[in-house]
Motif scaffolding. Structure first.
Motif, PDB file in Angstrom:
ATOM      1  N   PHE A  92       5.410   1.368   0.658  1.00 56.59           N
ATOM      2  CA  PHE A  92       4.335   2.110   0.004  1.00 56.59           C
ATOM      3  C   PHE A  92       4.737   3.570  -0.196  1.00 56.59           C
ATOM      4  O   PHE A  92       4.615   4.114  -1.303  1.00 56.59           O
ATOM      5  N   VAL A  93       5.242   4.189   0.852  1.00 55.84           N
ATOM      6  CA  VAL A  93       5.636   5.602   0.770  1.00 55.84           C
ATOM      7  C   VAL A  93       6.762   5.783  -0.251  1.00 55.84           C
ATOM      8  O   VAL A  93       6.734   6.718  -1.072  1.00 55.84           O
ATOM      9  N   GLU A  94       7.735   4.887  -0.221  1.00 51.05           N
ATOM     10  CA  GLU A  94       8.899   5.015  -1.102  1.00 51.05           C
ATOM     11  C   GLU A  94       8.547   4.823  -2.579  1.00 51.05           C
ATOM     12  O   GLU A  94       9.288   5.276  -3.452  1.00 51.05           O
ATOM     13  N   HIS A  95       7.431   4.153  -2.860  1.00 56.39           N
ATOM     14  CA  HIS A  95       7.080   3.842  -4.255  1.00 56.39           C
ATOM     15  C   HIS A  95       5.874   4.636  -4.760  1.00 56.39           C
ATOM     16  O   HIS A  95       5.283   4.289  -5.784  1.00 56.39           O
ATOM     17  N   LEU A  96       5.531   5.713  -4.074  1.00 57.60           N
ATOM     18  CA  LEU A  96       4.403   6.526  -4.522  1.00 57.60           C
ATOM     19  C   LEU A  96       4.689   7.199  -5.860  1.00 57.60           C
ATOM     20  O   LEU A  96       3.752   7.534  -6.599  1.00 57.60           O
ATOM     21  N   ASP A  97       5.962   7.409  -6.170  1.00 57.30           N
ATOM     22  CA  ASP A  97       6.321   8.069  -7.422  1.00 57.30           C
ATOM     23  C   ASP A  97       6.946   7.100  -8.422  1.00 57.30           C
ATOM     24  O   ASP A  97       7.541   7.523  -9.412  1.00 57.30           O
ATOM     25  N   SER A  98       6.837   5.801  -8.143  1.00 59.94           N
ATOM     26  CA  SER A  98       7.416   4.830  -9.067  1.00 59.94           C
ATOM     27  C   SER A  98       6.420   3.696  -9.285  1.00 59.94           C
ATOM     28  O   SER A  98       5.230   3.943  -9.444  1.00 59.94           O
ATOM     29  N   THR A  99       6.873   2.465  -9.255  1.00 59.21           N
ATOM     30  CA  THR A  99       6.011   1.320  -9.533  1.00 59.21           C
ATOM     31  C   THR A  99       5.921   0.421  -8.313  1.00 59.21           C
ATOM     32  O   THR A  99       6.945   0.115  -7.684  1.00 59.21           O
ATOM     33  N   ILE A 100       4.725   0.012  -7.958  1.00 62.19           N
ATOM     34  CA  ILE A 100       4.531  -0.950  -6.881  1.00 62.19           C
ATOM     35  C   ILE A 100       4.904  -2.330  -7.417  1.00 62.19           C
ATOM     36  O   ILE A 100       4.215  -2.888  -8.263  1.00 62.19           O
TER      37      ILE A 100
END
Length: 319
Positions: free
Chosen positions: A286-294
């Motif tokens: 979740f943290v790693e994808h806050l600026d990309s796409t889930i």
């Protein structure tokens, strides 16, 4: 700068979020209405902000929010967060109705917020490995899967066993097949209470003639959390309730020779996989994808699970 996550809810599962995010170095704040519990948590995690309500936490605009509240509170809290474009990991079930889930997906799309749902077993390394095996073609064409989640208890008085036990199984089957069910049949049995189902068997059909069933019961002599996947070249079994937690690959299949079914067998294998904590993997993702796409268990996937829960409940109540 490290991402800062606010955990909304300091109950049993919320405390798991708090502990895990703290270990990852991403815990920014805690929202907990119980003043005594909040004080204890802030003493345990010094330097972390604490709030008795969500409005002030929303105004602070943390990088993300995890919602670990009773399910009936998911929708109103989710609306508040997503309307403001704030990133949310909503614990399962996403909401109590598919209409509410669809609305949260819509709000996330409109505001550009990241929306993820906490079906934590999708981050269990064994299920991730099984997905890898299926996608590699080692099983050949996927024929069918079945999932059993059985135990003696915990018996609910307001929620049937399917709603209680099966969200994990639905999310896993959708994940492994890469799709959502296109046909659902179900049967339920009531033994202990007039309005609560103690055992259900659900049959699902997925695209490309892939079939599955889910058997859940809290009236069972022993605990079992078994997944079996059967393909044209081999079969896999994994029981998360066993101490060993081994993935077994059964090198077995049926070939048709001149119209005659012929059994083919070779030595079985135990598939190695790296043991990791699913919640740690989920929250890190979740943290790693806050600026990309889930890409794993986004809001749409969470909606699909709620839709199946709702559909099965309607089917068994009409039987």
């Amino acid at each position: 700068m490290k991402k800062r996550i606010c955990v909304i809810g300091g109950g049993r599962w919320g405390q798991n979020h708090i502990r895990t995010l703290a270990s990852l170095g991403h815990l920014g704040a805690i929202v907990e209405a119980d003043a005594e519990r909040l004080t204890l948590l802030l003493e345990q995690y010094p330097g972390i902000e604490g709030y008795s309500g969500i409005d002030e936490a929303i105004r602070t605009h943390y990088d993300g929010y995890t919602v670990a509240l009773p399910a009936e509170m998911h929708y109103p809290v989710g609306v508040k967060l997503l309307q403001r474009g704030l990133n949310v990991l909503m614990e399962k079930p996403m909401t109590l109705t598919s209409a509410e889930s669809a609305e949260l997906v819509r709000l996330a799309g409109e505001s550009g917020a990241r929306l993820m749902v906490g079906h934590v077993l999708l981050f269990h390394p064994a299920y991730r490995k099984i997905k890898e095996i299926i996608d590699s073609g080692k099983l050949g064409k996927l024929f069918y899967l079945y999932s059993c989640r059985l135990n003696l208890g915990t018996v609910r008085t307001e929620e049937s066993v399917f709603s209680s036990f099966a969200p994990h199984d639905i999310s896993i089957l959708d994940y492994l097949t890469g799709d959502s069910a296109c046909s659902i049949k179900a049967k339920g049995s009531k033994f202990l209470q007039d309005k609560v189902y103690d055992s259900t068997l659900t049959l699902l059909e997925y695209p490309h003639n892939v079939h599955a069933h889910i058997f859940v019961s809290w009236l069972h002599p022993y605990k079992q959390q078994l997944l079996v996947a059967v393909g044209s070249k081999g079969m896999i079994a994994f029981d998360d309730a066993t101490p060993e937690k081994e993935i077994h690959f059964y090198n077995k299949r049926i070939d048709m020779k001149n119209g005659i079914p012929v059994k083919v067998e070779a030595p079985d294998e135990i598939i190695a996989y790296e043991k990791k904590q699913p919640l740690t993997e989920e929250l890190a993702y979740f943290v790693e994808h806050l600026d990309s796409t889930i890409g794993i268990n986004d809001g749409q996937a969470g909606y699909e699970v709620v839709k199946v829960l709702e559909t099965v409940q309607q089917i068994i109540e009409k039987q």
